[in-house]
Enzyme design. Structure first.
Site, PDB file in Angstrom:
ATOM      1  N   ARG A  55       6.425  -0.341   0.547  1.00 50.71           N
ATOM      2  CA  ARG A  55       5.040   0.114   0.460  1.00 50.71           C
ATOM      3  C   ARG A  55       4.755   0.835  -0.853  1.00 50.71           C
ATOM      4  NH1 ARG A  55       2.494  -0.591   5.500  1.00 50.71           N
ATOM      5  NH2 ARG A  55       0.671   0.423   4.633  1.00 50.71           N
ATOM      6  N   GLY A 115       0.899  -1.144   0.000  1.00 52.33           N
ATOM      7  CA  GLY A 115       0.000   0.000   0.000  1.00 52.33           C
ATOM      8  C   GLY A 115       0.922   1.173   0.000  1.00 52.33           C
ATOM      9  N   CYS A 116       0.410   2.386  -0.053  1.00 52.68           N
ATOM     10  CA  CYS A 116       1.324   3.516   0.039  1.00 52.68           C
ATOM     11  C   CYS A 116       1.901   3.580   1.451  1.00 52.68           C
ATOM     12  CB  CYS A 116       0.602   4.820  -0.245  1.00 52.68           C
ATOM     13  SG  CYS A 116      -0.085   4.930  -1.908  1.00 52.68           S
ATOM     14  N   GLY A 117       2.998   4.318   1.582  1.00 49.72           N
ATOM     15  CA  GLY A 117       3.568   4.557   2.901  1.00 49.72           C
ATOM     16  C   GLY A 117       3.620   6.047   3.157  1.00 49.72           C
TER      17      GLY A 117
END
Lengths: 375, 250
Positions: free
Chosen positions: A50, A21-23
């Protein structure tokens, strides 16, 4: 025997993929003490997995003390015609006191980039078109940003606040940091993002942070209500040009807080609205207030999973969607507050935290310069 | 061949792939006690390992600790992050600090003990497998959606810690639960119950289980089990085996 089915020689099921996922990460020193970019770089790079190399960026506050009264425009250009047109436009509307290329260094993994310039400007409305002439400075700047981003082909303003700046592009966070020489800046608030685009293109303008004036937003998740939010914002003159959902968060905060005068907590209650069943349980006054807020700003409510950090000159805020579908951890060490997708991203820069906790769904964690944690 | 003594790996600065490769190598070489020092954020520690081995983690391990694990005992001396014990099959994980969201996701066997607070969706879709009954015990407090879609196994929530006014568990407790059992120490605000669960009487067999479970949990963390067992537990079970059976049937 394993067959070489494609150039890598792996079986098609034996693929390597980092599930991501994004970080995001951010820090603030309540006393306004500035720290170099090295810490936030280390923090975001710990969460390299991420992202996937299609976007990374940083926002830094307090980096332009010598121009603290000027709006600092960071602009990316696809081609030099865009630059010429934008500079003519800026010079008509502003006193441009300083123009320079944004300093970068050659970085092996960043092979192509737009042309990157910054301008330190003050509004000079005398020569502006009539409809802009009477605008307060902030609105004047907002109109300028929308006109450049919407009307000038190949030009995008990606930062327009005072004494702060966003730096972003397509690459992994370490590469983007090296490219923009993030280690050479000192700031009292830092945020950083590592992008894993899912629904929208990975391009330089689509990397986070998204900014307007001194608002900057980094976001992990999806704003599923993008369409409703976009149409709502357009009614108030916001122009959405950056092809991705996070842009609405920036403009919604600007609309709710700067234009409508809501406090940060109430604005967060608009964006991550409590469920009706929970509103019904509240004491009279609070219930009426929240009902009013939901009715008044219903189209500003954001649906979908999100963890968001937003910063402004006066503080740093972290908050989640109302059922907490994305991770967010907060840590404190003395006057430093840290917020990140993972605790380890905080521990890598501050191993011995005084406190660490996970905020509740929809409950903003608001840390203000000079005040600390406010509720 | 069984190698004796503790085999230490300094994880500081190691990418998770390299760290986990070394752990698997040590296990393959017959090591029974592996100590990981300087851990910070490395994902997937102990994942998929099928062996009897003790792995001690110093530092905060990354997400998906002990996923698909089949036998090892992992002791984390500090906090842990999200997705601990994801689809774990056998073995034991002990976390001495707090832990994040989505613990024990789809867990089908083994034990997961967390001393402190935990986040959201803990025990989501725990299920068990044949005669395996996964047990997840939380010493502190839990967030919303505790035991969401739970299909089997046992969730125990002790709610220990400072009396800071927070309830032991968040909203939407056991939403979609259709198997297994939950025990929560102390009282629970009835408005947080999901539509699919109800409270039933504790039987002598339940008390017997809770005594043994609490004793084992307390022994890990040097807590006095007598103190913990002075308060009553409530027992929560699903009221339907197929809560959504009619959802899409017209």
């Amino acid at each position: 025997m394993r067959k070489a089915l494609h150039s890598g020689g792996r079986h098609p099921f034996d693929y390597r993929k980092d599930i991501s996922g994004c970080g995001l990460t951010g820090l603030i020193h309540v006393g306004g003490k500035k720290v170099g970019g090295e810490a936030v770089i280390r923090s975001i790079c710990l969460m390299n997995e991420r992202g996937n190399g299609l976007g990374a960026g940083f926002a830094a506050y307090g980096i332009y003390p010598e121009y603290h009264d000027h709006y600092a425009f960071h602009v990316m250009y696809d081609h030099l015609d865009a630059r010429r047109e934008t500079e003519q436009f800026l010079e008509r509307l502003f006193a441009v006191d300083m123009t320079e290329e944004i300093p970068t260094r050659p970085t092996g993994n960043i092979r192509i980039s737009p042309f990157l310039y910054r301008y330190f400007v003050k509004p000079s409305p005398e020569a502006a078109p009539k409809e802009m002439r009477l605008l307060p400075d902030d609105d004047y700047v907002v109109q300028t940003v929308f006109q450049i981003n919407g009307n000038i082909d190949g030009a995008f303003v990606f930062s327009s606040g005072k004494n702060m700046g966003a730096f972003k592009g397509v690459g992994l966070p370490g590469d983007i940091a090296e490219f923009f020489r993030i280690d050479e800046y000192e700031a009292y608030i830092w945020t950083a993002h590592n992008r894993f685009p899912t629904n929208t293109p990975g391009w330089w303008g689509g990397a986070h942070p998204f900014t307007l004036l001194d608002w900057s937003i980094v976001h992990n998740g999806e704003i599923s209500s993008y369409g409703i939010n976009k149409r709502y914002l357009e009614m108030f003159g916001y122009r959405l040009t950056l092809l991705t959902d996070t842009e609405v968060v920036t403009y919604l905060l600007d609309l709710l807080i700067r234009k409508n005068g809501l406090d940060v907590h109430t604005a967060c209650k608009v964006l991550a609205a409590p469920f009706w069943k929970d509103i019904d349980e509240l004491p009279d006054e609070e219930r009426q207030a929240l009902r009013a807020v939901r009715m008044m700003f219903g189209s500003a409510m954001m649906n979908g999973p999100f963890a968001i950090l937003f910063a402004f000159n006066g503080g740093l805020v972290g908050f989640n969607d109302r059922v907490k579908l994305r991770p967010l951890v907060v840590g404190r060490k003395g006057d430093f507050f840290y917020m990140a997708s993972e605790e380890s991203a905080i521990r890598t820069i501050s191993p011995d935290l005084d406190e660490v906790w996970a905020p509740r769904a929809g409950q903003p964690v608001v840390v203000r310069l000079g005040k600390g944690l406010t509720s | 061949m069984t190698a004796r003594g503790v085999f230490a790996i300094d994880a500081a600065g190691l990418h998770y792939r390299e760290l986990n490769r070394r752990v698997r190598e040590a296990v393959a070489a017959g090591r029974k006690d592996v100590l990981l020092t300087g851990v910070n954020g490395q994902y997937y520690i102990g994942d998929g390992i099928r062996a009897e081995v003790n792995i001690t983690v110093e530092g905060v391990p990354g997400n998906d600790l002990g996923a698909f694990m089949d036998g090892p005992t992992i002791v984390v001396r500090s906090n842990a992050q999200d997705n601990v014990g994801n689809t774990m099959n056998r073995g034991k994980i002990v976390v001495h600090g707090r832990a994040g969201d989505v613990l024990g996701y789809g867990m089908r066997g083994g034990k997961l003990f967390v001393k402190g607070d935990v986040g959201y969706r803990v025990g989501i879709h725990m299920k068990g497998y044949r005669d395996q009954v996964p047990v997840l015990v939380v010493g502190g407090k839990a967030g919303d959606f505790f035991g969401e879609y739970m299909a089997g196994g046992v969730l125990v929530l002790l709610g220990l810690g400072p009396d800071d006014g927070r309830p032991p568990v968040g909203d939407y407790l056991g939403t979609g639960m259709h198997g297994g059992v939950m025990y929560i120490r102390g009282s629970v605000d009835p408005t947080v119950f999901g539509k699919e669960v109800g409270v039933v009487e504790i039987t002598p067999a339940d008390s017997q289980f809770l005594h043994e479970c609490v004793r084992e949990f307390c022994a890990e963390f040097s807590i006095d089990p007598g103190e913990v067992l002075t308060r009553e537990f409530i027992k929560i079970v699903p009221v339907s085996l197929r809560p959504y059976g009619n959802l899409y049937a017209y």
